[in-house]
Scaffold this active site. Structure first.
Site, mmCIF file in Angstrom:
data_model
loop_
_atom_site.group_PDB
_atom_site.id
_atom_site.type_symbol
_atom_site.label_atom_id
_atom_site.label_comp_id
_atom_site.label_asym_id
_atom_site.label_seq_id
_atom_site.Cartn_x
_atom_site.Cartn_y
_atom_site.Cartn_z
ATOM 1 N N SER A 1 47.494 -43.126 -12.797
ATOM 2 C CA SER A 1 48.923 -43.325 -13.736
ATOM 3 C C SER A 1 48.385 -42.879 -15.195
ATOM 4 O O SER A 1 49.094 -42.314 -15.957
ATOM 5 C CB SER A 1 49.606 -44.700 -13.603
ATOM 6 O OG SER A 1 48.646 -45.419 -13.670
ATOM 7 N N GLU B 1 36.212 -37.262 -9.022
ATOM 8 C CA GLU B 1 35.829 -37.760 -10.570
ATOM 9 C C GLU B 1 34.463 -38.020 -10.904
ATOM 10 O O GLU B 1 34.188 -37.748 -12.132
ATOM 11 C CB GLU B 1 36.682 -39.153 -10.384
ATOM 12 C CG GLU B 1 38.222 -38.968 -10.403
ATOM 13 C CD GLU B 1 39.147 -40.186 -10.195
ATOM 14 O OE1 GLU B 1 40.238 -40.324 -10.485
ATOM 15 O OE2 GLU B 1 38.404 -41.295 -9.751
HETATM 16 C C1 5RP Z 1 41.594 -42.826 -9.400
HETATM 17 C C2 5RP Z 1 41.068 -43.469 -10.249
HETATM 18 C C3 5RP Z 1 41.885 -44.063 -11.370
HETATM 19 O O1 5RP Z 1 41.398 -43.600 -12.521
HETATM 20 C C4 5RP Z 1 41.976 -45.493 -11.375
HETATM 21 O O2 5RP Z 1 42.472 -45.943 -10.137
HETATM 22 C C5 5RP Z 1 42.879 -45.977 -12.317
HETATM 23 O O3 5RP Z 1 44.273 -45.659 -12.163
HETATM 24 P P1 5RP Z 1 45.271 -46.042 -13.055
HETATM 25 O O4 5RP Z 1 45.283 -45.408 -14.172
HETATM 26 O O5 5RP Z 1 46.775 -45.431 -12.013
HETATM 27 O O6 5RP Z 1 45.443 -47.465 -13.378
HETATM 28 O O7 5RP Z 1 39.938 -44.072 -10.288
HETATM 29 O O8 5RP Z 1 40.710 -42.439 -8.223
#
Ligand code: 5RP
Length: 260
Positions: free
Chosen positions: A35, A111
């Site tokens: 998000s 990522e």
């Molecule tokens: C996705 C990730 C996201 O960066 C992590 O979960 C943070 O998510 P958000 O910005 O929705 O809090 O690692 O794999």
């Protein structure tokens, strides 16, 4: 826009907005998932459309690729880009050494590959993501579907000799079925409570057959942009500590908020 954003969403938004300052014309930029990263993609799209910013975006998931195209960012694969100037991504937790847990959104593999292929990694996060010790957020581990239960047992066995509080691994579900990553794998979430030695844990877990990658990002992140619900922002650098404190006015631009 359909309603007022929560303080946490405002914090994510201002962190993302501030991180746009790291992006320069002509850069190849890794685009994170989640998000907070979605706010970044929208902010960058606005710069592309309205300020003529020229960048190539390398998305870390099919979700991010779709959003990036939607907002007008030129998208290329990592194989086309080969090396990136910068990656900006969210995180589930970060500590004082800017080590991270990532993968809450299930995209940890792409990522990590994209961040590692970048000259610089900037994390954008709301202040609640800062922790003294990593591990309260369950650590995601991507595993191949073949024999995943055996892999799960091996992971739990390996945790016995690790400096962690909890040792339970659960299979991430998507409704009634196992969650499937973009690479066709499953995710085990490790409920560790507190990780004493994240570097050692990351190496041990990755040696287990069936494990593809874990969500510990050690010595990868260079800077964290921390957003607060009242618009304050802090930029923390791995070598220099806090390098910038700022405040962004929360202006609701139609272009950024219309699809929420
Ligand atoms: C996705 C990730 C996201 O960066 C992590 O979960 C943070 O998510 P958000 O910005 O929705 O809090 O690692 O794999």
């Amino acid at each position: 826009m359909t309603g007022e954003l929560s303080p946490i969403d405002k914090a994510k938004f201002v962190a993302a907005k501030k991180a746009v300052e790291f992006v320069e014309d002509g850069m190849r930029v890794g685009l994170g998932t989640g998000s907070t990263a979605a706010w970044l993609v929208r902010c960058l799209g606005e710069q592309v459309r309205e300020q003529g910013l020229r960048i190539k975006g390398v998305p870390t998931s099919t979700r991010t690729a779709e959003l990036a195209r939607e907002v007008g960012i030129d998208v290329m694969s990592l194989d086309e880009a080969r090396w990136l100037d910068l990656t900006i991504d969210g995180a589930d937790e970060f500590d004082a050494d800017l080590n991270l847990i990532k993968g809450g959104g299930g995209a940890l593999l792409q990522e990590k590959i994209v961040a590692t292929a970048s000259d610089q990694m900037v994390v954008i996060a709301d202040a609640a993501k800062e922790v003294e010790h990593l591990g309260n957020f369950p650590l995601p581990v991507e595993v191949v579907p073949y024999g995943w239960q055996t892999t799960q047992a091996l992971v739990e066995e390996a945790l016995v000799s690790m400096d962690v509080m909890g040792r339970k691994a659960t299979l991430r579900m998507n409704g009634a079925r196992p969650y499937i990553t973009d690479e066709g794998n499953h995710i085990l979430d490790l409920h560790l409570g507190r990780i004493g030695n994240a570097r050692q844990l990351a190496m041990v877990v990755n040696q287990i057959p069936g494990v593809v990658e874990n969500g510990l990002f050690i010595d990868i992140c260079d800077q964290v942009v921390i957003g607060y619900g009242d618009g304050r922002i802090e930029v923390r650098d791995i070598n220099e500590g806090t390098v910038n404190e700022d405040r962004l006015e929360f202006v609701e631009s139609d272009n950024l908020f219309s699809d929420i």
